[in-house]
Design an enzyme around this catalytic site. Structure first.
Site, short mmCIF file in Angstrom:
data_model
loop_
_atom_site.label_atom_id
_atom_site.label_comp_id
_atom_site.label_asym_id
_atom_site.label_seq_id
_atom_site.Cartn_x
_atom_site.Cartn_y
_atom_site.Cartn_z
N ARG A 121 -26.19 -49.70 19.77
CA ARG A 121 -24.80 -49.98 20.17
C ARG A 121 -24.41 -51.44 19.88
O ARG A 121 -23.69 -52.07 20.64
CB ARG A 121 -24.60 -49.72 21.68
CG ARG A 121 -24.71 -48.27 22.05
CD ARG A 121 -23.61 -47.44 21.38
NE ARG A 121 -23.50 -46.14 22.01
CZ ARG A 121 -24.29 -45.10 21.75
NH1 ARG A 121 -25.24 -45.20 20.83
NH2 ARG A 121 -24.12 -43.95 22.37
N SER A 128 -19.47 -43.69 27.32
CA SER A 128 -20.42 -44.40 28.18
C SER A 128 -19.88 -45.78 28.49
O SER A 128 -19.48 -46.51 27.58
CB SER A 128 -21.77 -44.56 27.48
OG SER A 128 -22.30 -43.32 27.14
N GLU A 157 -20.68 -51.35 27.67
CA GLU A 157 -20.59 -51.01 26.25
C GLU A 157 -19.24 -51.44 25.66
O GLU A 157 -19.20 -52.00 24.57
CB GLU A 157 -20.81 -49.50 26.10
CG GLU A 157 -21.35 -49.11 24.77
CD GLU A 157 -21.41 -47.60 24.58
OE1 GLU A 157 -20.37 -46.98 24.35
OE2 GLU A 157 -22.52 -47.06 24.67
N1 EPU Z 1 -28.20 -38.34 34.09
C1 EPU Z 1 -28.15 -38.11 35.45
N2 EPU Z 1 -26.97 -38.27 36.10
C2 EPU Z 1 -25.83 -38.65 35.45
C3 EPU Z 1 -25.89 -38.91 34.07
C4 EPU Z 1 -27.10 -38.75 33.40
O1 EPU Z 1 -29.15 -37.78 36.06
O2 EPU Z 1 -24.81 -38.78 36.10
C5 EPU Z 1 -29.46 -38.14 33.36
C6 EPU Z 1 -29.36 -36.89 32.49
O3 EPU Z 1 -29.70 -35.73 33.18
C7 EPU Z 1 -30.35 -37.20 31.39
C8 EPU Z 1 -30.27 -38.70 31.26
O4 EPU Z 1 -29.69 -39.19 32.46
O5 EPU Z 1 -31.66 -36.86 31.76
C9 EPU Z 1 -29.46 -39.16 30.06
O6 EPU Z 1 -28.17 -38.55 30.07
P1 EPU Z 1 -27.48 -37.95 28.75
O7 EPU Z 1 -28.46 -37.14 27.98
O8 EPU Z 1 -26.20 -37.33 29.18
O9 EPU Z 1 -27.22 -39.21 27.83
P2 EPU Z 1 -26.82 -40.69 28.20
O10 EPU Z 1 -28.01 -41.57 28.12
O11 EPU Z 1 -26.06 -40.71 29.47
C10 EPU Z 1 -26.35 -41.35 25.71
C11 EPU Z 1 -25.25 -42.10 24.99
C12 EPU Z 1 -24.05 -41.19 24.80
C13 EPU Z 1 -24.48 -39.99 23.96
C14 EPU Z 1 -25.64 -39.28 24.68
C15 EPU Z 1 -26.21 -38.18 23.85
C16 EPU Z 1 -25.49 -44.44 25.56
C17 EPU Z 1 -24.98 -45.58 26.38
N3 EPU Z 1 -24.89 -43.27 25.75
O12 EPU Z 1 -25.82 -41.03 27.00
O13 EPU Z 1 -23.06 -41.91 24.07
O14 EPU Z 1 -23.42 -39.09 23.75
O15 EPU Z 1 -26.71 -40.21 24.96
O16 EPU Z 1 -26.93 -38.73 22.78
O17 EPU Z 1 -26.40 -44.64 24.76
C18 EPU Z 1 -21.11 -43.24 24.29
O18 EPU Z 1 -21.80 -44.18 23.86
O19 EPU Z 1 -19.90 -43.37 24.58
C19 EPU Z 1 -21.76 -41.96 24.53
C20 EPU Z 1 -21.14 -40.94 25.15
#
Ligand code: EPU
Length: 349
Positions: A175, A249, A345
């Site tokens: 990012r 995010s 971000e």
């Molecule tokens: N989780 C929770 N509670 C929540 C949110 C997440 O327990 O409220 C847990 C999920 O269950 C999962 C883990 O945290 O085990 C990660 O969550 P998720 O797979 O939804 O991905 P993320 O880390 O929250 C990142 C990117 C997203 C991208 C997704 C999929 C960043 C900051 N964010 O999100 O990017 O779509 O992975 O690859 O790296 C963005 O940058 O705007 C964005 C949406």
């Protein structure tokens, strides 16, 4: 109110006190003292040559999907609207596709697939423009823009010169890129070229995609299927900015050392963490915010999305300062419990 720049064949309209609510995906109210729409590299040079506008500090705005506006903008806002999409080269090893910085990102992904040039499908439905994509090296479901990047053209905001930069020069990281670092505010990206490798290979390592394969029994999905899966996963978890203002995010997933990670696991055994190539770990910020009890909470009209705690949303009529207050409160509680400082971000203006 509009006025026209002199000295050139077609006039370049200048908007005065332009409302920006429609130009930022969080839907925050703010106005720009002056706004000029940029359709080409030459437009940037015409702005620089203008006696008044040339001297004003400038702020580059793409789709506004990665910005939190907390004030009216005294700067000259350059709204990047460079159009165009085309195949520039095709070899046995890759398709090279070029798009104008003002093109909608998701529309580009869909179009490349329709043309039979797969490779961007994991990045479907990310809000924003093509020009904004390299700035924060957008990524999702196991793929980053940097993995499909060829080069970009950028116009220097002092000299007006167009320069072409390759991936190494753009200094892509998680990012992050040169455009959030040394070149922040100093140039306008006008065109981006993508390298879509041949033969196409799916990127399926992400947990949510593995789940889909197990559920459907389809272990060899084609690019169109991955595109559909990614769209469905995102729609289930993330708010559509056309309906609920947001910037995706709100925080980056923090990177920590193996030692820090072990420490946190001792206290919070369930924390979601991913090993990184350098031996460190990436922690799921959404999980931490959720664990602090923020899901569904709000300050004023700025809230935490109830299906994904990493996303802050506009509950209707939010103002920038409410978003910033909410973000700080979240940072404090995550720091208090985990000793980790979350980094936003989006760019906060
Ligand atoms: N989780 C929770 N509670 C929540 C949110 C997440 O327990 O409220 C847990 C999920 O269950 C999962 C883990 O945290 O085990 C990660 O969550 P998720 O797979 O939804 O991905 P993320 O880390 O929250 C990142 C990117 C997203 C991208 C997704 C999929 C960043 C900051 N964010 O999100 O990017 O779509 O992975 O690859 O790296 C963005 O940058 O705007 C964005 C949406």
């Amino acid at each position: 109110m509009h006025e026209s720049l002199p000295a050139s064949a077609s006039p370049l309209p200048v908007e005065h006190d332009a409302p920006l609510r429609q130009h930022n995906s969080f839907g925050l109210p703010a106005t720009a003292r002056r706004l000029v729409r940029i359709g080409s590299d030459a437009d940037v040079r015409r702005v620089l040559a203008h006696p008044e506008l040339g001297r004003m500090p400038k702020f580059v705005l793409g789709g506004g999907s990665n910005v939190i506006l907390t004030r009216d903008m005294p700067e000259l806002v350059l709204k990047v609207e460079v159009p165009g999409r085309r195949l520039v080269a095709q070899t046995d090893a890759a398709w090279i596709v070029e798009a104008g910085a003002g093109e909608n990102w998701h529309a580009l992904v869909a179009w490349t697939l329709e043309q039979g040039w797969p490779g961007l499908e994991n990045l479907a439905l990310i809000p924003g423009t093509v020009g904004a994509a390299p700035v924060q090296n957008i990524g999702a479901y196991g793929l980053e823009l940097a993995d499909r990047f060829e080069s970009l053209d950028t116009v220097d905001l002092v000299t007006g010169r167009t320069v072409t930069l390759n991936a190494l020069q753009c200094k892509f990281a998680y990012r992050h890129s040169l455009f959030k670092g040394a070149l922040a505010g100093k140039s306008v990206i006008t065109r981006v070229r993508f390298r879509l490798p041949r033969p196409w290979r799916p990127v399926l390592g992400y947990l949510d995609l593995e789940r889909r394969m197990a559920e459907t029994g389809n272990h060899h999905p084609d690019a169109a299927t991955i595109f559909e899966w990614v769209c469905a996963i995102r729609r289930a978890k993330l708010p559509d900015p056309a309906l609920i203002g947001n910037v995706g995010s709100f925080f980056k997933n923090p990177l920590v050392t193996a030692e820090q990670c072990r420490d946190i696991i001792t206290r919070d055994p369930h924390i979601v963490h991913y090993p990184m190539p350098d031996g460190g770990y990436k922690l799921a910020a959404g999980w931490m915010i959720d664990a602090c009890g923020w899901k569904g909470k709000a300050i004023g009209q700025a809230g935490v999305y109830d299906r994904q705690a990493l996303v802050l949303v506009n509950r209707g009529g939010a103002i920038g300062s409410e978003v910033v207050t909410l973000a700080r409160a979240i940072q404090e509680s995550v720091y208090g419990r985990f000793g980790i400082r979350l980094e936003p971000e989006p760019v906060i203006v």
